[in-house]
Design a protein around this motif. Structure first.
Motif, mmCIF file in Angstrom:
data_model
loop_
_atom_site.group_PDB
_atom_site.id
_atom_site.type_symbol
_atom_site.label_atom_id
_atom_site.label_comp_id
_atom_site.label_asym_id
_atom_site.label_seq_id
_atom_site.Cartn_x
_atom_site.Cartn_y
_atom_site.Cartn_z
ATOM 1 N N ALA A 1 20.444 -30.248 7.977
ATOM 2 C CA ALA A 1 19.699 -30.813 9.109
ATOM 3 C C ALA A 1 20.355 -30.446 10.426
ATOM 4 C CB ALA A 1 19.611 -32.330 8.962
ATOM 5 N N SER B 1 27.933 -38.892 7.522
ATOM 6 C CA SER B 1 27.367 -39.603 6.380
ATOM 7 C C SER B 1 28.423 -40.436 5.671
ATOM 8 C CB SER B 1 26.745 -38.596 5.405
ATOM 9 O OG SER B 1 26.256 -39.248 4.260
ATOM 10 N N ALA C 1 19.150 -27.732 1.530
ATOM 11 C CA ALA C 1 20.161 -28.743 1.205
ATOM 12 C C ALA C 1 20.626 -28.663 -0.242
ATOM 13 C CB ALA C 1 19.619 -30.143 1.503
ATOM 14 N N MET D 1 16.358 -28.599 6.168
ATOM 15 C CA MET D 1 16.986 -29.537 5.240
ATOM 16 C C MET D 1 16.306 -29.499 3.876
ATOM 17 S SD MET D 1 17.796 -33.607 5.784
ATOM 18 C CE MET D 1 16.097 -34.176 5.644
ATOM 19 N N TRP E 1 22.626 -32.155 2.807
ATOM 20 C CA TRP E 1 21.509 -32.748 3.556
ATOM 21 C C TRP E 1 21.840 -32.914 5.045
ATOM 22 C CZ3 TRP E 1 16.830 -33.299 1.184
ATOM 23 C CH2 TRP E 1 16.831 -33.082 -0.202
ATOM 24 N N PRO E 2 22.906 -33.578 5.408
ATOM 25 C CA PRO E 2 23.218 -33.644 6.843
ATOM 26 C C PRO E 2 23.635 -32.299 7.418
ATOM 27 C CG PRO E 2 24.959 -34.697 5.550
ATOM 28 C CD PRO E 2 23.834 -34.416 4.619
ATOM 29 N N GLU E 3 24.309 -31.460 6.634
ATOM 30 C CA GLU E 3 24.716 -30.156 7.159
ATOM 31 C C GLU E 3 23.512 -29.259 7.418
ATOM 32 O OE1 GLU E 3 27.842 -28.112 5.097
ATOM 33 O OE2 GLU E 3 29.002 -29.951 4.774
ATOM 34 N N ARG F 1 20.886 -38.422 2.873
ATOM 35 C CA ARG F 1 19.540 -38.027 3.285
ATOM 36 C C ARG F 1 19.125 -38.751 4.562
ATOM 37 N NH1 ARG F 1 21.066 -37.148 -1.435
ATOM 38 N NH2 ARG F 1 20.127 -35.640 -2.854
ATOM 39 N N GLY G 1 20.683 -36.940 7.463
ATOM 40 C CA GLY G 1 19.921 -35.746 7.801
ATOM 41 C C GLY G 1 18.673 -36.070 8.606
ATOM 42 N N ALA H 1 28.965 -33.192 10.400
ATOM 43 C CA ALA H 1 27.748 -33.574 9.685
ATOM 44 C C ALA H 1 28.067 -34.369 8.427
ATOM 45 C CB ALA H 1 26.946 -32.319 9.332
#
Length: 311
Positions: free
Chosen positions: A250, A154, A236, A232, A246-248, A212, A215, A150
């Motif tokens: 999500a 990004s 986040a 998220m 944010w990606p984690e 972001r 995500g 994740a």
């Protein structure tokens, strides 16, 4: 529009070829070249009081970014316009994108993990995370691999492509310089707390939007965007990083698992909060699902660039 097309060329080339070993053996890799500059500056300038180290760190940041961006700007100015120029620019940007290698590194964890080979999975995950793999059980290895997938989606893919679309070849080169600076000297250690401060803060700034965006891509690629976006938005900001959460988060919401949480670095326990803490630990099969989510997310990113290119 033009730059979006060039980044599509870079993405397609990387998916097809990666960075071939023959090329790496002959010329190395641009990130390695940037790393050599950073190492030399760290050795020569990282000395004196904290104030002196901070000033030297700002200078090192500027020198490294200019050393990457100025040649890229010169190359871009010498290239033709039109389709040929887009293809040539995309080929020059190609080594600064890590779509294929990201998938390969996580796949290398998934294969032994699904087969029940925990020592093999620990060895593979040690190549992509900093925590002690000997302390990880199967769920811990899976969490570590998913978190790396994740976050690095990004840092290693969406962010360089984002800046490439905005600023062309100099943008993607400058971003990779900043990100490499952060990975090498942006640590809160006695040696780098002051010298790497400017690089770490700059890396935070240039990743604000890409993190972001990553995500959001994961959320919509999951088929469960409301759940993933809700996790998220809720979790986040609890992450230690202003961007990685944010990606984690999500991905945790998209897969219906919990990520992050306490982990061990050397002899130190880091009491990190959970992302999607009410969900179960991920199973080995969830790592396969994470890779599928990654692939769909990157297809969505390519579709977004295509829309920009033809607009």
């Amino acid at each position: 529009m033009f730059h979006a097309g060039t980044m599509l060329v870079a993405m397609a080339t990387d998916v097809a070829l990666g960075w071939p070993d023959r090329i790496h053996a002959r010329i190395g890799h641009p990130v390695v070249w940037i790393g050599r500059i950073i190492s030399a500056l760290d050795e020569r300038w990282n000395r004196g009081s904290d104030a002196e180290r901070r000033r030297a760190g700002v200078a090192a940041l500027l020198v490294t970014v200019l050393a990457a961006a100025l040649p890229a700007a010169l190359l871009q100015s010498l290239l033709p316009g039109g389709l040929l120029g887009a293809v040539l620019t995309g080929l020059l940007a190609w080594p600064l994108v890590a779509l294929r290698s990201m998938h390969e590194h996580v796949e290398a964890v998934a294969v032994p993990l699904v087969a029940g080979d925990l020592p093999g999975a620990r060895q593979a995950v040690s190549m992509i995370v900093g925590r002690d793999p000997a302390q990880l059980d199967g769920a811990g290895v899976t969490r570590a691999a998913l978190e790396s997938l994740a976050e690095n989606s990004s840092d290693g893919i969406v962010a360089p492509l984002f800046w490439g679309v905005l600023l062309g070849l100099p943008g993607i080169a400058a971003y990779k310089a900043i990100n490499t600076l952060d990975s090498m000297i942006g640590h809160r250690t006695p040696r780098h707390e002051a010298f790497g401060w400017a690089s770490a803060r700059t890396d935070d700034w240039v990743n604000l939007i890409p993190a972001r965006l990553t995500g959001v891509l994961f959320a919509f690629a999951s088929g469960r965007p409301r759940r993933a976006l809700a996790v998220m938005r809720r979790d986040a900001r609890a992450h230690r990083s202003p961007n990685a959460g944010w990606p984690e988060a999500a991905m945790a919401g998209a897969l219906g698992v919990r990520l992050s949480g306490p982990r061990i670095y050397g002899d130190r326990v880091s009491a990190e909060p959970w992302l999607n803490g009410g969900a179960p630990d991920p199973r080995p099969a969830d790592l396969r699902q994470g890779l599928a989510l990654y692939r769909r997310g990157m297809v969505l990113l390519a579709a977004l660039f295509l829309l920009v290119a033809v607009a």
